[in-house]
Design an enzyme around this catalytic site. Structure first.
Site, PDB file in Angstrom:
ATOM      1  CB  SER A  54     -29.434  -4.666  21.416  1.00 32.21           C
ATOM      2  OG  SER A  54     -30.111  -3.550  21.746  1.00 32.21           O
ATOM      3  CG  ASP A  96     -27.794  -1.691  19.198  1.00 31.44           C
ATOM      4  OD1 ASP A  96     -27.709  -2.834  18.603  1.00 31.44           O
ATOM      5  OD2 ASP A  96     -28.719  -1.779  19.763  1.00 31.44           O
TER       6      ASP A  96
END
Length: 324
Positions: free
Chosen positions: A70, A205
């Site tokens: 991320s 993610d």
């Protein structure tokens, strides 16, 4: 915070609280890296990675591999591409990173795309649901990096971008291919940002399974690992803070991240933990970005004696000093 925004943050909090587990793919690097730098996710708190990188650069500490998730993957990619930390800092303080994630305020986004978004969120339209497309992240990365650094394998330092394969629920590392797409995938957290399909896989993610991805670094053959985690510390807080929607939901997100990260942090040889407790995962304003960078720098500086000792032991192939 509007009710709609609160709903989105609540859904994010639930998603983040999925118990941690991990399934790795791929082969170790050849030759294996001696030292890996692992940069965890954490939304706005991830700006602290820039402060840590400043200290590492000043002390000539350079990893053989960077593994990120991320925001950690984004900052790690910029670092591996040779972007100066001073330029990264400007990106955060100018709000460009925030605009890449959220190009329009949530209310405006729903006014413009409300009916279509509702259909997608309800599963009526056969596309992956999400309030934001995530295209802004991809476009921004393509803008700031030169043509010679558009693929993961083109970077100056080897990089692994960690994502979650929503098809099989496993963590997956990307070490080659389009860099901007990989970073978009690693930063796509439904239902806020819709997942992206790459090579037949629906990716989101990496923090769903490996927020501080030390296990992928080990799987790539890393002998020693320096991890940077940007979680809020799980300590007693003033319960009055939980009486607001933002305070309550940010606490839920923080607890969820701490659960996911606990197992992975134990796999690191050295952990740097900036004090970013008062910075929300969801707040990208200039002051918080400045504060996160400052705290990252302070945390690394405070641990510099131990870090130098750790580097000495890693380079002399003796047992490392474990500092957590």
């Amino acid at each position: 915070m509007s009710k709609l925004t609160a709903l989105v943050v609540f859904l994010l909090s639930i998603t983040i609280c999925i118990p941690t587990a991990f399934a790795e793919n791929g082969q170790p690097m050849n030759p294996p890296p001696n030292l890996a730098l692992v940069l965890g996710g954490g939304g706005a708190r991830g700006a602290a990675h820039i402060g840590v990188l400043k200290v590492l650069e000043r002390n000539n500490i350079k990893p053989d591999l960077v593994v990120g998730n991320s925001m950690g993957a984004i900052i790690g990619a910029l670092y591996c591409a040779g972007v100066p930390t001073s330029e990264m800092e400007k990106m955060f303080l100018s709000g460009k990173i925030r605009k890449a994630f959220i190009p329009r305020p949530l209310a405006v986004q729903f006014m413009l795309k409300g009916p279509m978004t509702t259909l997608k969120m309800c599963g009526i339209k056969k596309t992956y649901p999400g309030i934001y497309s995530g295209e802004g992240i991809e476009e921004y990365i393509n803008t700031v990096l030169p043509e010679s650094k558009k693929n993961v394998e083109d970077l100056d330092i080897p990089l692994a971008v960690v994502v979650t394969d929503l098809g099989n629920g496993q963590a997956y590392r990307i070490t080659k291919g389009n860099l901007a797409q990989a970073l978009r995938a690693s930063s796509s957290l439904p239902p806020a940002i819709r997942p992206i399909e790459i090579d037949g896989k629906v990716l989101a993610d990496g923090g769903l399974r490996a927020n501080v991805p030390t296990i992928p670094a080990r799987a790539m053959g890393a002998k020693y690992i320096i991890a940077v985690e940007t979680d809020a510390r799980m300590q007693q807080i003033d319960t009055d803070k939980l009486k607001t929607v933002t305070g309550l939901l940010d606490r839920l997100a923080s607890i969820g991240l701490s659960i996911i990260d606990e197992h992975h942090i134990q796999k690191a040889d050295f952990v740097i933990s900036p004090k970013i407790d008062n910075i929300s995962v969801f707040s990208f304003n200039k002051e918080n970005a400045k504060l996160a960078i400052q705290h990252g720098e302070e945390a690394a500086e405070q641990m510099l004696p131990q870090l130098k000792q750790f580097m000495y032991t890693t380079r002399t192939a003796t047992l490392p000093v474990v500092t957590k």
